[in-house]
Design an enzyme around this catalytic site. Structure first.
Site, PDB file in Angstrom:
ATOM      1  N   GLY A 191       0.798  -1.678  -0.345  1.00  0.00           N
ATOM      2  CA  GLY A 191       0.131   0.116   0.110  1.00  0.00           C
ATOM      3  C   GLY A 191       0.803   1.129  -0.344  1.00  0.00           C
ATOM      4  O   GLY A 191       2.657   1.319   0.181  1.00  0.00           O
ATOM      5  N   HIS A 197       7.384  -7.639  -3.877  1.00  0.00           N
ATOM      6  CA  HIS A 197       6.198  -7.804  -4.512  1.00  0.00           C
ATOM      7  C   HIS A 197       6.017  -9.388  -5.602  1.00  0.00           C
ATOM      8  O   HIS A 197       6.790  -9.366  -6.159  1.00  0.00           O
ATOM      9  CB  HIS A 197       5.983  -6.858  -5.581  1.00  0.00           C
ATOM     10  CG  HIS A 197       5.261  -5.563  -4.277  1.00  0.00           C
ATOM     11  ND1 HIS A 197       4.247  -5.266  -4.031  1.00  0.00           N
ATOM     12  CD2 HIS A 197       6.649  -4.510  -4.161  1.00  0.00           C
ATOM     13  CE1 HIS A 197       4.555  -3.902  -3.101  1.00  0.00           C
ATOM     14  NE2 HIS A 197       5.244  -4.020  -3.780  1.00  0.00           N
ATOM     15  N   GLU A 239       3.855 -10.652  -6.322  1.00  0.00           N
ATOM     16  CA  GLU A 239       2.400 -10.906  -6.480  1.00  0.00           C
ATOM     17  C   GLU A 239       2.999 -10.740  -8.522  1.00  0.00           C
ATOM     18  O   GLU A 239       1.619 -10.454  -9.362  1.00  0.00           O
ATOM     19  CB  GLU A 239       1.994  -9.729  -6.608  1.00  0.00           C
ATOM     20  CG  GLU A 239       1.374  -8.979  -6.865  1.00  0.00           C
ATOM     21  CD  GLU A 239       2.311  -8.281  -5.030  1.00  0.00           C
ATOM     22  OE1 GLU A 239       2.775  -8.983  -4.853  1.00  0.00           O
ATOM     23  OE2 GLU A 239       1.805  -6.895  -4.924  1.00  0.00           O
ATOM     24  N   LYS A 267     -11.231 -11.716 -15.283  1.00  0.00           N
ATOM     25  CA  LYS A 267     -11.747 -11.615 -16.515  1.00  0.00           C
ATOM     26  C   LYS A 267     -10.840 -13.156 -17.315  1.00  0.00           C
ATOM     27  O   LYS A 267     -11.976 -13.347 -18.234  1.00  0.00           O
ATOM     28  CB  LYS A 267     -10.553 -11.267 -17.845  1.00  0.00           C
ATOM     29  CG  LYS A 267     -11.399 -10.378 -19.320  1.00  0.00           C
ATOM     30  CD  LYS A 267     -12.395 -10.045 -19.159  1.00  0.00           C
ATOM     31  CE  LYS A 267     -12.954  -9.550 -20.427  1.00  0.00           C
ATOM     32  NZ  LYS A 267     -14.363  -8.592 -20.586  1.00  0.00           N
ATOM     33  N   ASP A 281     -18.442 -10.668 -20.987  1.00  0.00           N
ATOM     34  CA  ASP A 281     -18.843 -10.473 -19.349  1.00  0.00           C
ATOM     35  C   ASP A 281     -19.545 -11.416 -19.175  1.00  0.00           C
ATOM     36  O   ASP A 281     -20.434 -12.015 -18.983  1.00  0.00           O
ATOM     37  CB  ASP A 281     -18.301  -9.489 -18.466  1.00  0.00           C
ATOM     38  CG  ASP A 281     -17.052  -9.072 -18.634  1.00  0.00           C
ATOM     39  OD1 ASP A 281     -16.081  -9.877 -18.907  1.00  0.00           O
ATOM     40  OD2 ASP A 281     -16.423  -8.101 -18.656  1.00  0.00           O
ATOM     41  N   CYS A 334       5.273  -6.021   1.799  1.00  0.00           N
ATOM     42  CA  CYS A 334       5.724  -4.729   1.246  1.00  0.00           C
ATOM     43  C   CYS A 334       4.960  -3.970   2.672  1.00  0.00           C
ATOM     44  O   CYS A 334       5.383  -4.660   4.194  1.00  0.00           O
ATOM     45  CB  CYS A 334       5.462  -4.621  -0.347  1.00  0.00           C
ATOM     46  SG  CYS A 334       6.236  -2.344   0.201  1.00  0.00           S
ATOM     47  N   TYR A 335       4.349  -3.571   2.370  1.00  0.00           N
ATOM     48  CA  TYR A 335       3.307  -2.553   3.628  1.00  0.00           C
ATOM     49  C   TYR A 335       2.556  -2.913   4.264  1.00  0.00           C
ATOM     50  O   TYR A 335       3.028  -3.333   5.493  1.00  0.00           O
ATOM     51  CB  TYR A 335       1.942  -1.756   3.143  1.00  0.00           C
ATOM     52  CG  TYR A 335       1.513  -0.537   3.869  1.00  0.00           C
ATOM     53  CD1 TYR A 335       2.002   0.168   4.589  1.00  0.00           C
ATOM     54  CD2 TYR A 335       0.530  -1.401   5.097  1.00  0.00           C
ATOM     55  CE1 TYR A 335       1.934   1.310   5.446  1.00  0.00           C
ATOM     56  CE2 TYR A 335      -0.383  -0.554   5.647  1.00  0.00           C
ATOM     57  CZ  TYR A 335       0.427   0.317   6.107  1.00  0.00           C
ATOM     58  OH  TYR A 335      -0.353   0.958   7.325  1.00  0.00           O
TER      59      TYR A 335
END
Ligand code: XMP
Length: 512
Positions: free
Chosen positions: A54, A168, A170, A368, A226, A81-82
């Site tokens: 964040g 990170h 991710e 998605k 969608d 991280c944060y």
């Protein structure tokens, strides 16, 4: 019920990426606000918890907190991280503002090849993006990785099962990041990976039936993937109790109405109602140039159409939409989390307050790529599944300035040429979206011996994983040349074509 991993959102757009990575490991994952109480969290019975990164600093007053009880529930916690800095602060470690921060690629040396880094070697390339850093780990923790700039790049307390990384895992720029997340889920969180699409379909069918009972549902089909998948899922759950409504709002691409009719009347038949509402949309858009106002008016007109269709059908209390997880997060920010509103996506932020429907949004926890997977599992045809995303407000957000029939006709013709030509490009499958945009400027040209003063069309083609970030595609010059020449020669009213070379961020994919 399946296993659940919870990501607490500290305001990072990466929170979604973390959730995606977890789900790619076949573990169901949800993002919740960081200020959830320990009791509320425990009642959901998560197998493991992840604290996102964040933009805030734990060294500043008023920074986002965590209910400290969460760190002593006996449930594994992984701070990114944060998230790591917060764990350190709450459990008694110390932190400082890094001298220059660390942004970009770095290589970490792994001190202890424990469960988090198990099997990944002694050095790993990672992506760093932080100002503050931990300087002393809390009691019970060990330093498990370091970089030259950041002596505590990862820390862990294997007894309490609490871990933190400064980098990170991710993002794709940490190539082994997914393996680290896997280690956390399976070796530390002891997940088994029990989430899959068949299970999702079963659960959704049950939930939809329970929610709507014997009421009727109308489902807005936009022509995109969608809403089509949402309609197919609801159709599987309640069959003819649902009416899919395809609104011809005059803002569709060339040939779209016929295509939708062919698919949903012949190939994948469902209860379909095609409504010609072109005039209502054009009336409501007359003279409007502000992008947010356009979006709101388009959203309102859709709802007007749905209301009158509901009256015609009788007994429809529910409106179903193909809202996805990223739509919700970009429009409202993650379930109350601290990120900013970018655009009012019409299927979430742009709905009027006096709408009389209850919403059914069966895809609102999906990304998605998961929606495409679901569509395949439900048997929708590939032509539909592989369609590029198309925004709810349609060409309305691709015509800058006033939207009227004349401008739409020009844009449809230009867009058709983009679609026809770009399909010949060998990298077509990697394109997320490609389209034309009509600009509200005219420029001078010369055709034959005549001066022209006509419209400018911009071409946009981007690659993206989920629409949250995007890069412009390096379309070969010969393809661009053909697109340009065909538009200028074949589309009356256009004498100039330009190519958009901006990425998201800082631009967005659509121009409005
Ligand atoms: P932006 O322009 O925000 O778009 O970078 C991100 C993705 O979302 C699509 N988009 C929308 N989809 N309703 C939708 O269903 C909308 O109001 C809307 N606005 C943008 C856009 O096409 C891109 O894929």
């Amino acid at each position: 019920m399946h296993e659940l991993v919870i990501v607490l959102d500290y305001g990072s757009q990466y929170a979604q990426l973390i959730a995606r990575r977890v789900r790619e490991c076949r573990v169901y994952c949800e993002i919740l606000p960081h200020d959830i109480s320990c009791e509320d969290l425990a009642s959901r019975n998560p197998k493991a918890i992840i604290l996102s990164g964040g933009p805030a600093s734990v060294l500043r007053k008023g920074h986002p907190q965590i209910d400290p009880g969460i760190l002593s529930m006996g449930i594994p916690v992984f701070g990114i991280c944060y998230g790591m800095q917060l764990i350190s602060k709450v459990l008694g470690g110390s932190l400082e503002k890094g001298r220059s921060g660390e942004y970009g690629p770095a290589t970490i040396d792994i001190d202890i090849d424990g469960s988090l880094f198990s099997g990944l070697g002694s050095t790993i390339d990672v992506w760093m993006s932080h100002g503050d850093q931990v300087t002393t780990v809390p009691e019970g923790f060990s330093v498990i990785a370091r970089t030259r700039v950041c002596p505590i790049a990862a820390m862990g307390d294997p007894e309490k099962n609490i871990f933190g990384v400064q980098f990170h895992p991710e993002v794709v720029h940490t190539p082994l990041g997914k393996e680290i997340i896997k280690n956390y889920l399976f070796k530390i969180g002891l997940c088994s990976g029990d989430w899959n699409m068949a299970g999702f379909i079963e659960e959704s069918i049950r939930a939809i039936k329970q929610r709507v009972g014997s009421s009727r549902v109308i489902c807005g089909l936009s022509g995109g993937v969608d809403s089509a998948v949402a309609a197919a899922l609801i159709n599987t759950a309640i069959g003819d109790q649902m009416t899919a409504i395809f609104v011809d709002n005059g803002l569709l691409r060339a040939g779209e109405v016929k295509e939708i009719r062919d698919i949903f009347m012949k190939q994948y038949p469902l209860n379909l109602d095609i409504v010609d509402a072109r005039q209502a949309f054009f009336n409501n858009l007359r003279g409007i140039t502000d992008p947010e106002e356009k979006r709101k008016r388009i959203g309102n007109t859709f709802i007007d159409v749905f209301h009158s269709e509901a009256d015609r059908i009788g007994g429809a209390e529910f409106l179903a939409q193909g809202t996805l997880y990223p739509d919700i997060i970009e429009s409202r920010s993650a379930k109350g989390g601290p990120s900013a509103t970018i655009k009012s996506h019409h299927n979430v932020g742009g709905l009027p307050d006096d709408m009389r429907f209850e919403l059914v949004e069966p895809l609102k926890e999906l990304f998605k790529d998961e929606v495409r997977l679901l569509g395949r599992e439900l048997g929708l045809p590939d032509v539909l599944i592989n369609r590029q995303p198309f925004p709810g407000p349609g060409l309305g957000v691709r015509i800058l300035g006033e939207v009227n029939e004349h401008n739409v006709a020009i844009l449809q013709e230009a867009d058709l040429r983009v679609q026809e030509e770009i399909r010949n490009f060998s990298g077509y499958d990697d394109i997320w979206q490609s389209f034309a945009v009509l600009l509200p400027v005219k420029s001078v040209g010369v055709m034959g011996d005549e001066r022209t003063y006509a419209n400018v069309v911009a071409i946009r083609a981007v690659s993206s994983l989920d629409g949250m970030t995007a890069d412009w595609v390096k379309i070969p010059y010969d393809v661009l040349a053909r697109i340009s020449s065909r538009i200028i020669n074949e589309v009356a009213g256009v004498n100039r074509v330009v190519y958009d070379i901006s990425s998201k961020p800082p631009s967005t994919i659509e121009w409005e």
